[in-house]
Design a protein around this motif. Structure first.
Motif, PDB file in Angstrom:
ATOM      1  N   SER A   1       4.354 -11.689   9.399  1.00 51.85           N
ATOM      2  CA  SER A   1       5.288 -11.388   7.982  1.00 51.85           C
ATOM      3  C   SER A   1       3.985 -10.910   6.983  1.00 51.85           C
ATOM      4  O   SER A   1       3.171 -11.537   6.966  1.00 51.85           O
ATOM      5  CB  SER A   1       5.771 -12.714   7.481  1.00 51.85           C
ATOM      6  OG  SER A   1       6.299 -12.561   6.121  1.00 51.85           O
ATOM      7  N   VAL A   2       4.433  -9.571   6.307  1.00 48.42           N
ATOM      8  CA  VAL A   2       3.326  -9.103   5.546  1.00 48.42           C
ATOM      9  C   VAL A   2       4.439  -9.041   4.115  1.00 48.42           C
ATOM     10  O   VAL A   2       3.952  -8.010   3.223  1.00 48.42           O
ATOM     11  CB  VAL A   2       2.784  -7.945   5.971  1.00 48.42           C
ATOM     12  CG1 VAL A   2       1.816  -8.197   7.076  1.00 48.42           C
ATOM     13  CG2 VAL A   2       3.783  -6.791   6.630  1.00 48.42           C
ATOM     14  N   ALA A   3       5.486  -9.671   4.078  1.00 49.38           N
ATOM     15  CA  ALA A   3       6.516  -9.294   2.691  1.00 49.38           C
ATOM     16  C   ALA A   3       5.511  -9.634   1.540  1.00 49.38           C
ATOM     17  O   ALA A   3       5.886  -9.111   0.499  1.00 49.38           O
ATOM     18  CB  ALA A   3       7.526 -10.155   2.757  1.00 49.38           C
ATOM     19  N   ASP A   4       4.341 -10.696   1.449  1.00 46.59           N
ATOM     20  CA  ASP A   4       3.894 -11.105   0.381  1.00 46.59           C
ATOM     21  C   ASP A   4       2.411 -10.332   0.292  1.00 46.59           C
ATOM     22  O   ASP A   4       1.827 -10.612  -0.600  1.00 46.59           O
ATOM     23  CB  ASP A   4       3.439 -12.636   0.446  1.00 46.59           C
ATOM     24  CG  ASP A   4       4.933 -13.241   0.321  1.00 46.59           C
ATOM     25  OD1 ASP A   4       5.695 -12.729  -0.142  1.00 46.59           O
ATOM     26  OD2 ASP A   4       5.030 -14.523   0.905  1.00 46.59           O
ATOM     27  N   VAL A   5       2.203  -9.285   1.187  1.00 44.94           N
ATOM     28  CA  VAL A   5       0.887  -8.708   0.952  1.00 44.94           C
ATOM     29  C   VAL A   5       1.111  -7.730  -0.022  1.00 44.94           C
ATOM     30  O   VAL A   5       2.056  -6.793   0.178  1.00 44.94           O
ATOM     31  CB  VAL A   5       0.661  -8.045   2.281  1.00 44.94           C
ATOM     32  CG1 VAL A   5      -0.608  -7.339   2.288  1.00 44.94           C
ATOM     33  CG2 VAL A   5       0.491  -9.112   3.376  1.00 44.94           C
ATOM     34  N   GLU A   6       0.356  -7.560  -0.907  1.00 50.62           N
ATOM     35  CA  GLU A   6       0.280  -6.442  -1.888  1.00 50.62           C
ATOM     36  C   GLU A   6       0.082  -5.125  -1.612  1.00 50.62           C
ATOM     37  O   GLU A   6      -0.744  -4.904  -0.442  1.00 50.62           O
ATOM     38  CB  GLU A   6      -0.737  -6.846  -3.044  1.00 50.62           C
ATOM     39  CG  GLU A   6      -0.635  -5.906  -4.283  1.00 50.62           C
ATOM     40  CD  GLU A   6      -1.909  -6.379  -5.298  1.00 50.62           C
ATOM     41  OE1 GLU A   6      -2.012  -5.579  -6.348  1.00 50.62           O
ATOM     42  OE2 GLU A   6      -2.309  -7.362  -5.025  1.00 50.62           O
ATOM     43  N   ASP A   7       0.989  -4.159  -1.777  1.00 46.52           N
ATOM     44  CA  ASP A   7       0.737  -2.727  -1.378  1.00 46.52           C
ATOM     45  C   ASP A   7      -0.416  -2.174  -2.270  1.00 46.52           C
ATOM     46  O   ASP A   7      -0.544  -2.409  -3.139  1.00 46.52           O
ATOM     47  CB  ASP A   7       2.030  -2.023  -1.877  1.00 46.52           C
ATOM     48  CG  ASP A   7       3.305  -2.706  -1.043  1.00 46.52           C
ATOM     49  OD1 ASP A   7       3.106  -2.925  -0.112  1.00 46.52           O
ATOM     50  OD2 ASP A   7       4.272  -2.319  -1.636  1.00 46.52           O
ATOM     51  N   PRO A   8      -1.100  -1.103  -1.396  1.00 46.00           N
ATOM     52  CA  PRO A   8      -2.025  -0.370  -2.087  1.00 46.00           C
ATOM     53  C   PRO A   8      -1.689   0.367  -3.329  1.00 46.00           C
ATOM     54  O   PRO A   8      -0.225   0.587  -3.329  1.00 46.00           O
ATOM     55  CB  PRO A   8      -2.787   0.508  -1.065  1.00 46.00           C
ATOM     56  CG  PRO A   8      -2.195  -0.318   0.316  1.00 46.00           C
ATOM     57  CD  PRO A   8      -0.986  -0.890  -0.120  1.00 46.00           C
ATOM     58  N   ASP A   9      -2.386   0.847  -4.216  1.00 46.70           N
ATOM     59  CA  ASP A   9      -2.022   1.517  -5.476  1.00 46.70           C
ATOM     60  C   ASP A   9      -1.302   2.900  -4.871  1.00 46.70           C
ATOM     61  O   ASP A   9      -0.254   3.206  -5.502  1.00 46.70           O
ATOM     62  CB  ASP A   9      -3.185   1.985  -6.176  1.00 46.70           C
ATOM     63  CG  ASP A   9      -4.032   1.010  -6.713  1.00 46.70           C
ATOM     64  OD1 ASP A   9      -3.108  -0.213  -6.937  1.00 46.70           O
ATOM     65  OD2 ASP A   9      -5.007   0.837  -6.973  1.00 46.70           O
ATOM     66  N   TRP A  10      -1.611   3.542  -3.646  1.00 47.49           N
ATOM     67  CA  TRP A  10      -1.034   4.868  -3.355  1.00 47.49           C
ATOM     68  C   TRP A  10       0.372   4.478  -2.858  1.00 47.49           C
ATOM     69  O   TRP A  10       1.117   5.413  -3.343  1.00 47.49           O
ATOM     70  CB  TRP A  10      -2.052   5.388  -2.319  1.00 47.49           C
ATOM     71  CG  TRP A  10      -1.683   4.986  -0.940  1.00 47.49           C
ATOM     72  CD1 TRP A  10      -2.840   4.041  -0.545  1.00 47.49           C
ATOM     73  CD2 TRP A  10      -1.095   5.133  -0.046  1.00 47.49           C
ATOM     74  NE1 TRP A  10      -2.584   3.741   0.722  1.00 47.49           N
ATOM     75  CE2 TRP A  10      -1.433   4.314   1.214  1.00 47.49           C
ATOM     76  CE3 TRP A  10       0.010   5.891   0.034  1.00 47.49           C
ATOM     77  CZ2 TRP A  10      -0.640   4.463   2.283  1.00 47.49           C
ATOM     78  CZ3 TRP A  10       0.770   6.098   1.529  1.00 47.49           C
ATOM     79  CH2 TRP A  10       0.308   5.226   2.375  1.00 47.49           C
ATOM     80  N   VAL A  11       0.542   3.434  -2.309  1.00 47.68           N
ATOM     81  CA  VAL A  11       1.917   3.069  -1.708  1.00 47.68           C
ATOM     82  C   VAL A  11       2.742   2.854  -3.078  1.00 47.68           C
ATOM     83  O   VAL A  11       3.885   3.526  -2.994  1.00 47.68           O
ATOM     84  CB  VAL A  11       1.754   1.825  -1.059  1.00 47.68           C
ATOM     85  CG1 VAL A  11       3.345   1.484  -0.389  1.00 47.68           C
ATOM     86  CG2 VAL A  11       1.181   2.084   0.264  1.00 47.68           C
ATOM     87  N   MET A  12       2.458   2.165  -4.240  1.00 47.13           N
ATOM     88  CA  MET A  12       3.027   1.833  -5.376  1.00 47.13           C
ATOM     89  C   MET A  12       3.468   3.176  -5.767  1.00 47.13           C
ATOM     90  O   MET A  12       4.701   3.475  -6.479  1.00 47.13           O
ATOM     91  CB  MET A  12       2.324   0.843  -6.008  1.00 47.13           C
ATOM     92  CG  MET A  12       2.463  -0.751  -5.672  1.00 47.13           C
ATOM     93  SD  MET A  12       1.605  -1.909  -6.534  1.00 47.13           S
ATOM     94  CE  MET A  12       0.110  -1.457  -6.557  1.00 47.13           C
ATOM     95  N   ALA A  13       2.355   3.808  -6.183  1.00 51.77           N
ATOM     96  CA  ALA A  13       2.623   5.173  -6.741  1.00 51.77           C
ATOM     97  C   ALA A  13       3.521   6.154  -5.920  1.00 51.77           C
ATOM     98  O   ALA A  13       4.426   6.726  -6.569  1.00 51.77           O
ATOM     99  CB  ALA A  13       1.295   5.948  -6.822  1.00 51.77           C
TER     100      ALA A  13
END
Length: 221
Positions: free
Chosen positions: A30-42
């Motif tokens: 499970s990686v649901a709580d892993v923070e996304d990299p900045d480029w993914v959020m962008a």
């Protein structure tokens, strides 16, 4: 134009928060709580299609994680049914007007994705990975899939009544994400079980032993 319209409808609901790739070689993580990299959020903000997966860390998984992330992205697009409706009024025999809605469905299969951006990182015992594709490149992939779908249909027509495991395996190698991939896998399974059953029946083993091997064949082969 209709493809673009239907695709934009899908994009609105396609943002994937987390998914998994698991199988005999890789365990789910499970990686649901892993923070996304900045480029993914962008890219999410820009409306790009993003797939996020998690697998248990191993050297083999680390070498294969980029392929798994791309596969996850392709499978999520593949599994979506892109549909659009057309409504019109039709007059019946009594002169009363009724609203008639027809739906056209286009299933995206045999996708070959290009210009996919990927990234991954180790988080504890897990590998978290992301794959991203722009809506424009996704549309191109959809458009390119249609002639391949027609090729697959013609290829399937030639083997649909086959009793040969090798022919179904060749079909899967050529069209791994095809319209008939699940059917081909199921037929391979049935044919193998049937072949094993015949082999068991042709032996000189005792009835209890034969029953035992039939049970194993049904459960594991």
């Amino acid at each position: 134009m209709r493809l673009l319209v239907s695709f934009s409808m899908v994009c609105a609901s396609f943002m994937i928060s987390a998914c998994s790739v698991s199988g005999p070689e890789y365990g789910y993580c499970s990686v649901a709580d892993v923070e996304d990299p900045d480029w993914v959020m962008a890219d999410r903000e820009r409306g790009y299609l993003v797939s996020k997966i998690g697998v248990r860390h191993s050297r083999k998984a680390e070498r294969d994680i980029v392929r798994l992330a791309k596969q996850s992205l392709a499978e999520n697009i593949y599994s979506d049914v892109h549909s659009y409706t057309h409504s019109r009024y039709s007059t019946d025999k009594t002169g009363e007007a009724n609203l008639v809605t027809s739906q056209s469905v286009n299933i995206a299969t045999n996708l070959q994705l290009e210009n996919v951006r990927t990234d991954f990182k180790k988080v504890g015992d897990c590998l978290a990975a992301w794959a991203m594709l722009s809506p424009e490149n996704a549309v191109i992939a959809l458009e390119k899939s249609h002639p391949i779908n027609r090729q697959e249909y013609r290829a399937w027509q030639r083997i649909e009544k086959s009793q040969s495991v090798s022919e179904y395996k060749e079909h899967l190698e050529k069209f791994p994400r095809g319209l008939y991939s699940e059917t081909a896998k199921a037929r391979i399974d049935v044919l193998r079980k049937h072949k094993n059953k015949q082999a068991i029946n042709n032996t000189n083993m005792s009835p209890p032993a034969r029953m035992f091997w039939h049970l194993l064949n049904s459960a594991f082969y």
